[in-house]
Design a protein around this motif. Structure first.
Motif, PDB file in Angstrom:
ATOM      1  N   ASP A 131       0.826  -1.214   0.000  1.00 29.06           N
ATOM      2  CA  ASP A 131       0.000   0.000   0.000  1.00 29.06           C
ATOM      3  C   ASP A 131       0.861   1.265   0.000  1.00 29.06           C
ATOM      4  N   THR A 132       1.921   1.257   0.799  1.00 30.86           N
ATOM      5  CA  THR A 132       2.779   2.444   0.829  1.00 30.86           C
ATOM      6  C   THR A 132       3.521   2.619  -0.495  1.00 30.86           C
ATOM      7  N   LEU A 133       3.888   1.512  -1.138  1.00 32.90           N
ATOM      8  CA  LEU A 133       4.531   1.610  -2.454  1.00 32.90           C
ATOM      9  C   LEU A 133       3.557   2.166  -3.490  1.00 32.90           C
ATOM     10  N   ALA A 134       2.310   1.728  -3.420  1.00 34.24           N
ATOM     11  CA  ALA A 134       1.296   2.260  -4.341  1.00 34.24           C
ATOM     12  C   ALA A 134       1.124   3.763  -4.126  1.00 34.24           C
ATOM     13  N   ASN A 135       1.165   4.192  -2.871  1.00 35.57           N
ATOM     14  CA  ASN A 135       1.050   5.619  -2.573  1.00 35.57           C
ATOM     15  C   ASN A 135       2.260   6.387  -3.111  1.00 35.57           C
ATOM     16  N   VAL A 136       3.449   5.816  -2.981  1.00 38.78           N
ATOM     17  CA  VAL A 136       4.657   6.450  -3.528  1.00 38.78           C
ATOM     18  C   VAL A 136       4.515   6.607  -5.038  1.00 38.78           C
ATOM     19  N   MET A 137       4.060   5.564  -5.703  1.00 41.55           N
ATOM     20  CA  MET A 137       3.912   5.620  -7.162  1.00 41.55           C
ATOM     21  C   MET A 137       2.875   6.660  -7.575  1.00 41.55           C
ATOM     22  N   ARG A 138       1.773   6.730  -6.838  1.00 41.62           N
ATOM     23  CA  ARG A 138       0.731   7.708  -7.153  1.00 41.62           C
ATOM     24  C   ARG A 138       1.267   9.131  -6.998  1.00 41.62           C
ATOM     25  N   ALA A 195       4.435  10.055  -7.009  1.00 44.37           N
ATOM     26  CA  ALA A 195       5.494  10.285  -7.997  1.00 44.37           C
ATOM     27  C   ALA A 195       4.880  10.645  -9.346  1.00 44.37           C
ATOM     28  N   ASN A 196       3.798   9.975  -9.693  1.00 42.99           N
ATOM     29  CA  ASN A 196       3.101  10.285 -10.942  1.00 42.99           C
ATOM     30  C   ASN A 196       2.571  11.718 -10.920  1.00 42.99           C
ATOM     31  N   GLN A 197       2.002  12.117  -9.788  1.00 44.85           N
ATOM     32  CA  GLN A 197       1.512  13.492  -9.666  1.00 44.85           C
ATOM     33  C   GLN A 197       2.658  14.495  -9.793  1.00 44.85           C
TER      34      GLN A 197
END
Length: 141
Positions: A25-32, A34-36
Motif C-alpha cells: 500500500d505504501t509503495l502504491a502511494n509512492v507511485m501515485r 510520484a506520478n503526480q
C-alpha cells in the motif's frame, strides 16, 4: 507442542501478510505521488502551470515505504532467528520434554531432568568460555 508451533506459524504468516500488504500500500502511494509530481513538473516545463511551493508528500510517502520495508525485514529476521533457536533447541536437547507430572512417556524426560541437562550444558559452556578467555589472555598480546 506441535500444535503451538503450528499456531505460532499461523500468527507469523498473518503478521507477515499484514506487513507485506502495508508495504504494498505504501509503495502504491509512492507511485501515485510520484506520478503526480511528474505530471506537475511536465506542466511547469510546458508553461501551462506555474511552480508551486515545495511538496513534501512524495518524500514523506517514500519514507513511510522505507519504514514498512524495514519493519518487514526486522520481522523476517526475527522469524529466522526464532526458527534457528528452535532447531538448535531440538538438536541439543537429547529427549523431548514431558510436561505432565503424573505420568512419564517412554523416550521423554521430565522437566527436572531437562533442568539438569540445561545446567550441565551451561556449566560446560562456562568452562569452555573460561578456557578460551584464559588462553586468549596468556597467548595473545
Amino acid at each position: 507442542m506441535a500444535s503451538s508451533n503450528t499456531a505460532g506459524s499461523a500468527i507469523d504468516a498473518e503478521n507477515v501478510g499484514k506487513l507485506i500488504k502495508h508495504a504494498k500500500d505504501t509503495l502504491a502511494n509512492v507511485m501515485r505521488l510520484a506520478n503526480q509530481a511528474i505530471d506537475q513538473n511536465a506542466e511547469v516545463d510546458l508553461g501551462t502551470k506555474t511552480t508551486e511551493g515545495p511538496n513534501n508528500k512524495l518524500e514523506k510517502s517514500l519514507e513511510d515505504f522505507y519504514i514498512a520495508c524495514d519493519q518487514l525485514q526486522l520481522y523476517l529476521g526475527l522469524m529466522r532467528e526464532t526458527a534457528s533457536q528452535t532447531h538448535d533447541s531440538g538438536r541439543y536437547t537429547p529427549k523431548p520434554i514431558f510436561s505432565s507430572k503424573t505420568e512419564n512417556v517412554a523416550g521423554t524426560q521430565t522437566y527436572s531432568e531437562y533442568l539438569s541437562t540445561v545446567r550441565t550444558q551451561i556449566a560446560a559452556t562456562k568452562e569452555l568460555h573460561d578456557m578460551l578467555s584464559e588462553f586468549s589472555s596468556t597467548q595473545l598480546p
